[in-house]
Scaffold this active site. Sequence first.
Site, PDB file in Angstrom:
ATOM      1  N   ASP A   1      -1.066 -11.525  13.608  1.00 60.99           N
ATOM      2  CA  ASP A   1      -1.474 -11.339  12.223  1.00 60.99           C
ATOM      3  C   ASP A   1      -0.558 -12.232  11.379  1.00 60.99           C
ATOM      4  O   ASP A   1       0.622 -11.926  11.200  1.00 60.99           O
ATOM      5  CB  ASP A   1      -1.317  -9.858  11.848  1.00 60.99           C
TER       6      ASP A   1
ATOM      7  N   LYS B   1      -4.074 -15.379   0.069  1.00 62.48           N
ATOM      8  CA  LYS B   1      -2.605 -15.287   0.005  1.00 62.48           C
ATOM      9  C   LYS B   1      -1.978 -16.679  -0.033  1.00 62.48           C
ATOM     10  O   LYS B   1      -0.835 -16.838  -0.413  1.00 62.48           O
ATOM     11  CB  LYS B   1      -2.066 -14.490   1.192  1.00 62.48           C
TER      12      LYS B   1
ATOM     13  N   HIS C   1       0.476  -3.750   9.264  1.00 65.95           N
ATOM     14  CA  HIS C   1      -0.396  -3.414   8.137  1.00 65.95           C
ATOM     15  C   HIS C   1      -1.514  -2.522   8.687  1.00 65.95           C
ATOM     16  O   HIS C   1      -1.886  -2.642   9.854  1.00 65.95           O
ATOM     17  CB  HIS C   1      -0.966  -4.735   7.599  1.00 65.95           C
TER      18      HIS C   1
ATOM     19  N   GLN D   1       0.873 -12.911   6.169  1.00 71.09           N
ATOM     20  CA  GLN D   1       2.035 -13.271   5.342  1.00 71.09           C
ATOM     21  C   GLN D   1       2.683 -14.556   5.847  1.00 71.09           C
ATOM     22  O   GLN D   1       3.143 -15.379   5.056  1.00 71.09           O
ATOM     23  CB  GLN D   1       3.072 -12.131   5.360  1.00 71.09           C
TER      24      GLN D   1
ATOM     25  N   CYS E   1       0.144  -0.509   2.282  1.00 64.44           N
ATOM     26  CA  CYS E   1      -0.741  -0.441   3.468  1.00 64.44           C
ATOM     27  C   CYS E   1       0.066  -0.407   4.764  1.00 64.44           C
ATOM     28  O   CYS E   1      -0.387  -0.954   5.795  1.00 64.44           O
ATOM     29  CB  CYS E   1      -1.741  -1.591   3.499  1.00 64.44           C
TER      30      CYS E   1
HETATM   31  N1  PLP Z   1      -1.863  -8.094   7.444  1.00 67.90           N
HETATM   32  C1  PLP Z   1      -0.823  -8.270   6.636  1.00 67.90           C
HETATM   33  C2  PLP Z   1       0.548  -8.490   7.211  1.00 67.90           C
HETATM   34  C3  PLP Z   1      -1.021  -8.258   5.254  1.00 67.90           C
HETATM   35  O1  PLP Z   1       0.021  -8.442   4.432  1.00 67.90           O
HETATM   36  C4  PLP Z   1      -2.334  -8.049   4.735  1.00 67.90           C
HETATM   37  C5  PLP Z   1      -2.561  -7.957   3.294  1.00 67.90           C
HETATM   38  O2  PLP Z   1      -1.677  -7.684   2.525  1.00 67.90           O
HETATM   39  C6  PLP Z   1      -3.380  -7.883   5.641  1.00 67.90           C
HETATM   40  C7  PLP Z   1      -3.111  -7.911   6.991  1.00 67.90           C
HETATM   41  C8  PLP Z   1      -4.787  -7.691   5.172  1.00 67.90           C
HETATM   42  O3  PLP Z   1      -5.236  -8.818   4.485  1.00 67.90           O
HETATM   43  P1  PLP Z   1      -6.637  -8.815   3.733  1.00 67.90           P
HETATM   44  O4  PLP Z   1      -6.633  -7.596   2.849  1.00 67.90           O
HETATM   45  O5  PLP Z   1      -6.641 -10.090   2.965  1.00 67.90           O
HETATM   46  O6  PLP Z   1      -7.705  -8.740   4.763  1.00 67.90           O
END
Ligand code: PLP
Length: 416
Positions: free
Chosen positions: A210, A236, A133, A213, A374
């Site tokens: 990370d 999430k 992401h 998900q 993203c």
């Molecule tokens: N990393 C992953 C794999 C994600 O799916 C997301 C959000 O969709 C993020 C990071 C960023 O999360 P946040 O926007 O809640 O900080």
Amino acid sequence: MYQSETEMMVQGIDVEKVRNDFPLLTRTVYGKPLVYFDNAATSQKPTAVLDALEDYYRLYNSNVHRGVHSLSQEATEAYEGARKKVATFINAKKAEEIIFTRGTTESINLVAASFAKKFLKEGDVVLISAMEHHSNIVPWQMVCAEKGATLQVIAMNEFGELLMDDFARKLTCNVKIVSVTYVSNSLGTINPVGEIIRQAHEKNIPVLVDAAQAVVHLPIDVQALDADFLAFSGHKIYGPTGLGILYGKEEWLNALPPYQGGGEMIKTVSFEKTTYNELPYKFEAGTPDVAGAIGLGAAIDYVEQLGRDNVFSAEDELLAYAMRALQAVKGLRIVGPLSNRVGSISFLLENFHPFDVGEILDKQGIAVRTGHHCTQPVMDFFNIPGTVRASLAFYNTKAEIDKLVAGLEKARMLLG
Ligand code: PLP
């Protein structure tokens, strides 16, 4: 077209009953019952979470840690109670290893900035993967540019799976940290992070996971994984927006300098010198999102009451049904792996633009996400402008998947 199977009980979850826990699921869009398939972007919230937020503001709204008065003590107890729930949920050794942040994005920025300040120098390498992401790319790019370090990328194949031999090749002694996603938000891939951590640790290289998900779909045990850092967002996993988690091993969090300065993160302040607070407060400058933390605690309670195994197996059953149904749609191509994956299903229909497909689905009350999610480098890799992504939660039904299939048939008719 697929017919719904009986779905009163999907793997230990009474779907109709749990849907009543989520008030938003009863609304309509364009006069049609909402079908919410954008769970990977953010999930809907159960009444238990909404009540916990309201109770805080109505009954004991107060700042934490700073007051001797009863309200402040109640708020502090609830806030610190939430920290303990998170620690238990991901099996951290200590609650002090749980830092409340604004979300996954802030958690990664915190580690990138603090780690780089102390440990990154010219010629070093930060290793990420091809399916990150943007929030696990850009913070590292920024600190690499500042320090003269290089960002390197573990390659993937055309099924959206990481190439572990490429990882082994790139894991040189110049690598100072590895930062990878456990589950890809745009492809649905589950990455072998346990193995990545094992190989990195053989070379004494720390790993940030990370889990934005993953935390929704897989059991997370930071001690079994041996993760050095792990990040996720409350929103999430059925909690409120604006509240995230950074887990860090105590020794790593102690080794890193603070991210932001201000109230709460200090022990003593004079104009000459400041000494910093202990963990976790060293990384929690300013008034925190008290309500958000309490809301996340309620979300964790909710999931635990349903039973994590029940939730995951309900999702697995839905995923299998959805994969079968979508693969039977003429002209539909899944972008991502067909197995070892979660229910964030990216696809293209014929050569229609994802946005056009998404718009037609929306008119039928079906919420999907369209675009690059993203992960622009993932789209560049597949040489596509974006995908349509249907992402499932345990409260979705097979009947809703049938509606998605019917919606896609309609989109093909209108666009074709
Ligand atoms: N990393 C992953 C794999 C994600 O799916 C997301 C959000 O969709 C993020 C990071 C960023 O999360 P946040 O926007 O809640 O900080």
